[in-house]
Design a protein around this motif. Structure first.
Motif, PDB file in Angstrom:
ATOM      1  N   LEU A  45      68.415  24.743   8.832  1.00 26.40           N
ATOM      2  CA  LEU A  45      67.582  25.358   7.795  1.00 26.40           C
ATOM      3  C   LEU A  45      68.254  26.575   7.172  1.00 26.40           C
ATOM      4  O   LEU A  45      67.637  27.616   6.942  1.00 26.40           O
TER       5      LEU A  45
ATOM      6  N   VAL B 287      61.360  18.407  15.997  1.00 23.95           N
ATOM      7  CA  VAL B 287      61.467  17.489  14.866  1.00 23.95           C
ATOM      8  C   VAL B 287      61.078  18.241  13.603  1.00 23.95           C
ATOM      9  O   VAL B 287      60.007  18.852  13.545  1.00 23.95           O
ATOM     10  N   TYR B 288      61.962  18.200  12.598  1.00 25.29           N
ATOM     11  CA  TYR B 288      61.671  18.822  11.311  1.00 25.29           C
ATOM     12  C   TYR B 288      62.108  17.844  10.226  1.00 25.29           C
ATOM     13  O   TYR B 288      63.310  17.605  10.059  1.00 25.29           O
ATOM     14  N   VAL B 289      61.178  17.238   9.534  1.00 23.44           N
ATOM     15  CA  VAL B 289      61.395  16.234   8.498  1.00 23.44           C
ATOM     16  C   VAL B 289      62.255  15.107   9.067  1.00 23.44           C
ATOM     17  O   VAL B 289      61.774  14.306   9.833  1.00 23.44           O
ATOM     18  N   ASP B 290      63.550  15.050   8.720  1.00 29.02           N
ATOM     19  CA  ASP B 290      64.421  13.983   9.222  1.00 29.02           C
ATOM     20  C   ASP B 290      65.486  14.512  10.183  1.00 29.02           C
ATOM     21  O   ASP B 290      66.481  13.849  10.455  1.00 29.02           O
TER      22      ASP B 290
END
Length: 70
Positions: free
Chosen positions: A55, A17-20
C-alpha cells in the motif's frame, strides 16, 4: 481483513487479505507452508517472497518488530 488461525502449539500465523493481495506472516514456518498449500488448492496464488512494499509503504523486517517506512 485479518485472519489469525488457532494453532495447537501456540505459534502465530497471520493471514491479511486486502483486495487481491495476501500477506502471510508468523513465527511458525511449517504452519505457514501448510496454509499456503491449502490456499493453492482453492485459489491461484503466487508467492512473491518477503514483503518489501505494501500500500505504498516500504516494509523493514526485524526479529523484534515489523517496521513500516514512508
Amino acid at each position: 481483513m485479518l485472519f489469525t488461525p488457532n494453532s495447537l502449539h501456540y505459534k502465530i500465523v497471520i493471514l491479511i487479505v486486502y483486495v487481491d493481495a495476501i500477506i502471510l506472516t508468523g513465527d511458525n514456518v511449517t504452519e505457514m507452508d501448510r496454509l499456503k498449500k491449502s490456499l493453492a488448492l482453492e485459489f491461484e496464488i503466487k508467492d512473491l517472497g518477503s514483503l518489501r512494499y505494501f500500500l505504498g509503504k516500504e516494509v523493514a523486517h526485524s526479529k523484534e518488530v515489523l517496521l513500516s517506512h514512508k
